[in-house]
Design a protein around this motif. Sequence first.
Motif, PDB file in Angstrom:
ATOM      1  N   ASP A  18       0.850  -1.182   0.000  1.00  0.00           N
ATOM      2  CA  ASP A  18       0.000   0.000   0.000  1.00  0.00           C
ATOM      3  C   ASP A  18       0.890   1.238   0.000  1.00  0.00           C
ATOM      4  OD1 ASP A  18      -2.130  -1.743   0.264  1.00  0.00           O
ATOM      5  OD2 ASP A  18      -2.478  -1.308   2.375  1.00  0.00           O
ATOM      6  N   VAL A  19       0.547   2.221  -0.822  1.00  0.00           N
ATOM      7  CA  VAL A  19       1.305   3.464  -0.905  1.00  0.00           C
ATOM      8  C   VAL A  19       0.358   4.624  -0.600  1.00  0.00           C
ATOM      9  CG1 VAL A  19       2.635   5.007  -2.417  1.00  0.00           C
ATOM     10  CG2 VAL A  19       2.993   2.533  -2.517  1.00  0.00           C
ATOM     11  N   PHE A  20       0.852   5.558   0.178  1.00  0.00           N
ATOM     12  CA  PHE A  20       0.077   6.707   0.629  1.00  0.00           C
ATOM     13  C   PHE A  20       0.802   7.982   0.228  1.00  0.00           C
ATOM     14  CE2 PHE A  20       0.111   3.170   3.645  1.00  0.00           C
ATOM     15  CZ  PHE A  20      -1.200   2.747   3.534  1.00  0.00           C
ATOM     16  N   MET A  21       0.068   9.066   0.083  1.00  0.00           N
ATOM     17  CA  MET A  21       0.664  10.348  -0.291  1.00  0.00           C
ATOM     18  C   MET A  21      -0.375  11.438  -0.100  1.00  0.00           C
ATOM     19  SD  MET A  21       0.570   9.802  -4.426  1.00  0.00           S
ATOM     20  CE  MET A  21       0.889   8.048  -4.255  1.00  0.00           C
ATOM     21  N   THR A  22       0.079  12.654  -0.208  1.00  0.00           N
ATOM     22  CA  THR A  22      -0.815  13.803  -0.209  1.00  0.00           C
ATOM     23  C   THR A  22      -0.693  14.472  -1.566  1.00  0.00           C
ATOM     24  OG1 THR A  22      -0.588  14.118   2.167  1.00  0.00           O
ATOM     25  CG2 THR A  22      -1.353  16.016   0.894  1.00  0.00           C
ATOM     26  N   ILE A  23      -1.840  14.723  -2.203  1.00  0.00           N
ATOM     27  CA  ILE A  23      -1.861  15.409  -3.500  1.00  0.00           C
ATOM     28  C   ILE A  23      -2.662  16.686  -3.322  1.00  0.00           C
ATOM     29  CG2 ILE A  23      -2.523  15.304  -5.929  1.00  0.00           C
ATOM     30  CD1 ILE A  23      -2.384  12.234  -5.712  1.00  0.00           C
ATOM     31  N   GLU A  24      -2.033  17.810  -3.646  1.00  0.00           N
ATOM     32  CA  GLU A  24      -2.715  19.096  -3.574  1.00  0.00           C
ATOM     33  C   GLU A  24      -2.889  19.643  -4.986  1.00  0.00           C
ATOM     34  OE1 GLU A  24      -2.302  23.550  -1.610  1.00  0.00           O
ATOM     35  OE2 GLU A  24      -0.730  22.072  -1.258  1.00  0.00           O
ATOM     36  N   ASN A  25      -4.125  19.948  -5.351  1.00  0.00           N
ATOM     37  CA  ASN A  25      -4.406  20.537  -6.653  1.00  0.00           C
ATOM     38  C   ASN A  25      -4.324  22.050  -6.518  1.00  0.00           C
ATOM     39  OD1 ASN A  25      -5.312  21.438  -9.083  1.00  0.00           O
ATOM     40  ND2 ASN A  25      -7.267  20.365  -9.034  1.00  0.00           N
ATOM     41  N   VAL A  38       4.984   1.243 -10.812  1.00  0.00           N
ATOM     42  CA  VAL A  38       6.366   1.064 -10.366  1.00  0.00           C
ATOM     43  C   VAL A  38       6.957  -0.015 -11.269  1.00  0.00           C
ATOM     44  CG1 VAL A  38       5.999   1.760  -7.959  1.00  0.00           C
ATOM     45  CG2 VAL A  38       5.655  -0.626  -8.612  1.00  0.00           C
ATOM     46  N   ASP A  39       8.277  -0.152 -11.273  1.00  0.00           N
ATOM     47  CA  ASP A  39       8.879  -1.138 -12.174  1.00  0.00           C
ATOM     48  C   ASP A  39       9.045  -2.520 -11.548  1.00  0.00           C
ATOM     49  OD1 ASP A  39      10.989  -0.596 -10.473  1.00  0.00           O
ATOM     50  OD2 ASP A  39      12.330   0.149 -12.035  1.00  0.00           O
ATOM     51  N   PHE A  40       8.503  -2.740 -10.352  1.00  0.00           N
ATOM     52  CA  PHE A  40       8.687  -4.026  -9.672  1.00  0.00           C
ATOM     53  C   PHE A  40       7.370  -4.684  -9.262  1.00  0.00           C
ATOM     54  CE2 PHE A  40       9.068  -0.533  -6.675  1.00  0.00           C
ATOM     55  CZ  PHE A  40       8.113  -0.866  -5.721  1.00  0.00           C
ATOM     56  N   ALA A  41       6.248  -4.214  -9.815  1.00  0.00           N
ATOM     57  CA  ALA A  41       4.941  -4.778  -9.453  1.00  0.00           C
ATOM     58  C   ALA A  41       3.936  -4.478 -10.557  1.00  0.00           C
ATOM     59  CB  ALA A  41       4.451  -4.179  -8.133  1.00  0.00           C
ATOM     60  N   ASP A  42       2.759  -5.083 -10.444  1.00  0.00           N
ATOM     61  CA  ASP A  42       1.669  -4.783 -11.367  1.00  0.00           C
ATOM     62  C   ASP A  42       1.263  -3.322 -11.202  1.00  0.00           C
ATOM     63  OD1 ASP A  42       1.702  -7.462 -12.077  1.00  0.00           O
ATOM     64  OD2 ASP A  42      -0.058  -7.978 -10.873  1.00  0.00           O
ATOM     65  N   SER A  43       0.572  -2.778 -12.192  1.00  0.00           N
ATOM     66  CA  SER A  43       0.069  -1.408 -12.100  1.00  0.00           C
ATOM     67  C   SER A  43      -0.764  -1.248 -10.841  1.00  0.00           C
ATOM     68  CB  SER A  43      -0.784  -1.072 -13.325  1.00  0.00           C
ATOM     69  OG  SER A  43       0.022  -1.010 -14.470  1.00  0.00           O
ATOM     70  N   GLY A  44      -0.673  -0.074 -10.253  1.00  0.00           N
ATOM     71  CA  GLY A  44      -1.398   0.186  -9.021  1.00  0.00           C
ATOM     72  C   GLY A  44      -2.889   0.302  -9.242  1.00  0.00           C
ATOM     73  N   ILE A  45      -3.636  -0.035  -8.212  1.00  0.00           N
ATOM     74  CA  ILE A  45      -5.076   0.167  -8.218  1.00  0.00           C
ATOM     75  C   ILE A  45      -5.405   1.113  -7.068  1.00  0.00           C
ATOM     76  CG2 ILE A  45      -5.651  -2.037  -9.315  1.00  0.00           C
ATOM     77  CD1 ILE A  45      -6.420  -3.072  -6.517  1.00  0.00           C
ATOM     78  N   PHE A  46      -6.460   1.875  -7.246  1.00  0.00           N
ATOM     79  CA  PHE A  46      -6.892   2.789  -6.202  1.00  0.00           C
ATOM     80  C   PHE A  46      -7.991   2.112  -5.396  1.00  0.00           C
ATOM     81  CE2 PHE A  46      -5.794   5.541  -9.901  1.00  0.00           C
ATOM     82  CZ  PHE A  46      -4.584   5.976  -9.404  1.00  0.00           C
ATOM     83  N   GLN A  47      -7.872   2.173  -4.083  1.00  0.00           N
ATOM     84  CA  GLN A  47      -8.892   1.611  -3.210  1.00  0.00           C
ATOM     85  C   GLN A  47      -9.409   2.700  -2.280  1.00  0.00           C
ATOM     86  OE1 GLN A  47      -7.293  -1.894  -1.268  1.00  0.00           O
ATOM     87  NE2 GLN A  47      -7.853  -3.158  -3.011  1.00  0.00           N
ATOM     88  N   ALA A  48     -10.700   2.605  -1.966  1.00  0.00           N
ATOM     89  CA  ALA A  48     -11.343   3.584  -1.092  1.00  0.00           C
ATOM     90  C   ALA A  48     -12.311   2.862  -0.166  1.00  0.00           C
ATOM     91  CB  ALA A  48     -12.102   4.612  -1.927  1.00  0.00           C
ATOM     92  N   PRO A  49     -12.494   3.383   1.052  1.00  0.00           N
ATOM     93  CA  PRO A  49     -13.462   2.775   1.959  1.00  0.00           C
ATOM     94  C   PRO A  49     -14.877   3.010   1.435  1.00  0.00           C
ATOM     95  CG  PRO A  49     -12.583   4.790   2.916  1.00  0.00           C
ATOM     96  CD  PRO A  49     -11.834   4.539   1.636  1.00  0.00           C
ATOM     97  N   GLN A  76      -4.252   7.592   3.031  1.00  0.00           N
ATOM     98  CA  GLN A  76      -3.795   7.095   4.329  1.00  0.00           C
ATOM     99  C   GLN A  76      -4.393   5.721   4.597  1.00  0.00           C
ATOM    100  OE1 GLN A  76      -5.124  10.093   7.026  1.00  0.00           O
ATOM    101  NE2 GLN A  76      -7.260   9.877   6.481  1.00  0.00           N
ATOM    102  N   PRO A  77      -3.822   4.968   5.568  1.00  0.00           N
ATOM    103  CA  PRO A  77      -4.390   3.675   5.928  1.00  0.00           C
ATOM    104  C   PRO A  77      -5.865   3.848   6.314  1.00  0.00           C
ATOM    105  CG  PRO A  77      -2.261   3.963   6.963  1.00  0.00           C
ATOM    106  CD  PRO A  77      -2.628   5.294   6.350  1.00  0.00           C
ATOM    107  N   SER A  78      -6.684   2.912   5.944  1.00  0.00           N
ATOM    108  CA  SER A  78      -8.134   2.917   6.181  1.00  0.00           C
ATOM    109  C   SER A  78      -8.845   3.984   5.367  1.00  0.00           C
ATOM    110  CB  SER A  78      -8.463   3.093   7.665  1.00  0.00           C
ATOM    111  OG  SER A  78      -7.875   2.077   8.422  1.00  0.00           O
TER     112      SER A  78
END
Length: 129
Positions: A18-25, A38-49, A76-78
């Motif tokens: 799981d990767v977390f970050m803050t994005i400000e528009n 990333v070059d070491f895994a499948d393409s990322g998927i976005f997950q949301a609660p 963030q986690p959760s």
Amino acid sequence: MVSHAHTVEVSASAHSMDVFMTIENTTDTAVTLTGASVDFADSGIFQAPSVSDSGTMSVREVSALEIAPGQVLTMQPSGVHVVFHNVQEAFEGGDHFHAHLTFDGLGEMEIEVEVEHGDHDHDHDEETS
């Protein structure tokens, strides 16, 4: 603007990260995050609660994340986050790796992701990109 891109170290046998970050528009138009890689895994998927009509909490996959003008999205986690499956490399706390984010109409942005120690003693306000 992307800041505090991070993950927490996981065991070498873990198959996802799981990767977390803050994005400000900071623009005056909405931007849409459509991909992560990333070059070491499948393409990322976005997950949301998600909460069902019966009140059951679950996690659902979302195809893209829209960030309104002036909005700050904190992954963030959760909460909303990126998941990379089929991870083919192990990382320890203190390591860094590069990831690429794709924004609809804006193209690709390379970010640096910090691997934090599992003990959570890290300063979470440090900017990483």
